[in-house]
Enzyme design. Structure first.
Site, PDB file in Angstrom:
ATOM      1  N   LYS A  40     -13.375 -14.278  25.980  1.00 60.61           N
ATOM      2  CA  LYS A  40     -12.156 -13.794  25.333  1.00 60.61           C
ATOM      3  C   LYS A  40     -11.003 -14.729  25.670  1.00 60.61           C
ATOM      4  O   LYS A  40     -10.766 -15.041  26.836  1.00 60.61           O
ATOM      5  CB  LYS A  40     -11.840 -12.378  25.832  1.00 60.61           C
ATOM      6  CG  LYS A  40     -10.623 -11.755  25.179  1.00 60.61           C
ATOM      7  CD  LYS A  40     -10.434 -10.335  25.639  1.00 60.61           C
ATOM      8  CE  LYS A  40      -9.611 -10.211  26.894  1.00 60.61           C
ATOM      9  NZ  LYS A  40      -8.183 -10.569  26.740  1.00 60.61           N
TER      10      LYS A  40
ATOM     11  N   ASP B  70      -7.979 -12.557  21.409  1.00 65.44           N
ATOM     12  CA  ASP B  70      -7.299 -11.287  21.731  1.00 65.44           C
ATOM     13  C   ASP B  70      -5.792 -11.506  21.747  1.00 65.44           C
ATOM     14  O   ASP B  70      -5.187 -11.651  22.807  1.00 65.44           O
ATOM     15  CB  ASP B  70      -7.823 -10.805  23.094  1.00 65.44           C
ATOM     16  CG  ASP B  70      -7.138  -9.547  23.595  1.00 65.44           C
ATOM     17  OD1 ASP B  70      -6.629  -8.762  22.777  1.00 65.44           O
ATOM     18  OD2 ASP B  70      -7.125  -9.337  24.834  1.00 65.44           O
TER      19      ASP B  70
ATOM     20  N   LYS C  53      -3.759  -9.464  19.709  1.00 64.90           N
ATOM     21  CA  LYS C  53      -3.172  -8.144  19.408  1.00 64.90           C
ATOM     22  C   LYS C  53      -2.013  -8.256  18.431  1.00 64.90           C
ATOM     23  O   LYS C  53      -0.869  -7.895  18.734  1.00 64.90           O
ATOM     24  CB  LYS C  53      -2.696  -7.450  20.687  1.00 64.90           C
ATOM     25  CG  LYS C  53      -3.766  -7.284  21.753  1.00 64.90           C
ATOM     26  CD  LYS C  53      -3.238  -6.539  22.957  1.00 64.90           C
ATOM     27  CE  LYS C  53      -4.254  -6.411  24.045  1.00 64.90           C
ATOM     28  NZ  LYS C  53      -4.612  -7.680  24.704  1.00 64.90           N
TER      29      LYS C  53
ATOM     30  N   ASP D 126       2.870  -6.844  13.501  1.00 65.83           N
ATOM     31  CA  ASP D 126       4.043  -7.359  12.795  1.00 65.83           C
ATOM     32  C   ASP D 126       4.022  -6.774  11.380  1.00 65.83           C
ATOM     33  O   ASP D 126       3.186  -5.916  11.066  1.00 65.83           O
ATOM     34  CB  ASP D 126       3.993  -8.908  12.782  1.00 65.83           C
ATOM     35  CG  ASP D 126       5.391  -9.532  12.773  1.00 65.83           C
ATOM     36  OD1 ASP D 126       6.212  -9.099  11.947  1.00 65.83           O
ATOM     37  OD2 ASP D 126       5.649 -10.442  13.574  1.00 65.83           O
TER      38      ASP D 126
ATOM     39  N   THR E  85      -5.677  -0.045  27.977  1.00 71.41           N
ATOM     40  CA  THR E  85      -6.376   0.618  29.091  1.00 71.41           C
ATOM     41  C   THR E  85      -5.529   0.640  30.371  1.00 71.41           C
ATOM     42  O   THR E  85      -5.886   1.299  31.341  1.00 71.41           O
ATOM     43  CB  THR E  85      -7.726  -0.072  29.374  1.00 71.41           C
ATOM     44  OG1 THR E  85      -7.528  -1.489  29.361  1.00 71.41           O
ATOM     45  CG2 THR E  85      -8.746   0.290  28.325  1.00 71.41           C
TER      46      THR E  85
ATOM     47  N   ARG F  91     -10.981 -10.088  35.763  1.00 76.18           N
ATOM     48  CA  ARG F  91     -10.880 -10.401  37.191  1.00 76.18           C
ATOM     49  C   ARG F  91     -12.094 -10.039  38.041  1.00 76.18           C
ATOM     50  O   ARG F  91     -12.422 -10.804  38.965  1.00 76.18           O
ATOM     51  CB  ARG F  91      -9.587  -9.766  37.751  1.00 76.18           C
ATOM     52  CG  ARG F  91      -8.346 -10.482  37.217  1.00 76.18           C
ATOM     53  CD  ARG F  91      -7.097  -9.652  37.335  1.00 76.18           C
ATOM     54  NE  ARG F  91      -7.082  -8.559  36.371  1.00 76.18           N
ATOM     55  CZ  ARG F  91      -6.083  -7.701  36.226  1.00 76.18           C
ATOM     56  NH1 ARG F  91      -5.014  -7.802  36.998  1.00 76.18           N
ATOM     57  NH2 ARG F  91      -6.145  -6.749  35.319  1.00 76.18           N
TER      58      ARG F  91
END
Ligand code: C5P
Length: 233
Positions: free
Chosen positions: A31, A58, A60, A63, A121, A211
């Site tokens: 990603k 990614d 997002k 607009d 999340t 991570r």
């Protein structure tokens, strides 16, 4: 079978490509998010595709419909395999995104999946800056039902919501789940977290992990352990 997506949240492409090379053969998807894309642009996508990865861009998008249509068109032209917008942008924005996707996809290639972010999340009960807001899980389910009606391919949601979303939107509607934390890992800034096993059990199709893999002493071993946990379900 659910697939693992590793989030390459790095400041430069040298670090991202080095991590990708380390994970090759175990991890099918990577990603590229806001930090890496803002620093390096489309070249990093090309580099990751050349290594053989499927790429989720990614960014997002959120607009006006015309702008999102153009952004998704450009993403599709890059040859990414998945791209996302915000479900909160509503019907016209979602439909414009699908239109842009169809316009941009190089002929003879498969269009990317266009997913809608429901609720991040990292957001828990009380975090939405709106009076009398519904719970994050209620919001996520409502937004997913709308995204399915608008013709999107799936949603980004927590593993806590995947089962209800699949029940409401159908098994083919994609649930991609960040906020994955193996039982031993730190939660970091994530809030609506589940383990890899819980996410797969609840029906998530793609598990996004950053991570816990990229920050591990051995990223390859961490990724292998997650893949094994996913397969054990
Ligand atoms: O490091 P960690 O596993 O928390 O990374 C999760 C990744 O998924 C980050 O790149 C974050 O931007 C992304 N993401 C998320 N929640 C969403 C959508 C994307 O955490 N709803």
């Amino acid at each position: 079978m659910a697939e693992l997506v590793v989030a390459l949240d790095y400041k430069d492409s040298a670090s991202a490509l080095a991590m990708a090379r380390e994970l090759k053969g175990v991890v099918p998807w990577v990603k590229v998010g806001l930090e890496l894309f803002t620093a390096e642009g489309p070249a990093v996508i090309t580099g990751l595709k050349e290594l053989g990865f499927k790429v989720f861009l990614d960014l997002k998008f959120f607009d006006i419909p015309n702008t999102v249509q153009g952004a998704v068109r450009s993403a599709a032209r890059l040859g990414v395999d998945m791209v996302n917008i915000h479900a909160l942008g509503g019907e016209r924005m979602a439909k414009a995104a699908m239109q842009g996707c169809a316009e941009g996809v190089p002929s003879g290639t498969k269009p990317p999946f266009v997913l809608a972010v429901t609720m991040l999340t990292s957001m828990a009960e009380g975090d939405l800056p709106v009076e009398n807001a519904p719970s994050p899980s209620e919001m996520a389910l409502d937004l997913a039902v709308k995204a399915e009606q608008y013709g999107l391919n799936g949603v980004v949601c927590s593993g806590l919501e995947a089962e209800a979303i699949k029940d409401a939107c159908g098994q083919k509607f994609i649930c991609l789940t960040p906020g994955i934390r193996p039982a031993s890992a730190a939660g970091d800034d994530q809030r609506r977290v589940v383990t890899p096993a819980q996410a797969v059990r609840n029906g998530s199709d793609y598990l996004v992990v950053g991570r816990p893999v990229t920050g591990a002493a051995s990223p390859l071993e961490a990724a292998q352990a997650i893949v094994e946990e996913m397969r054990s379900i």
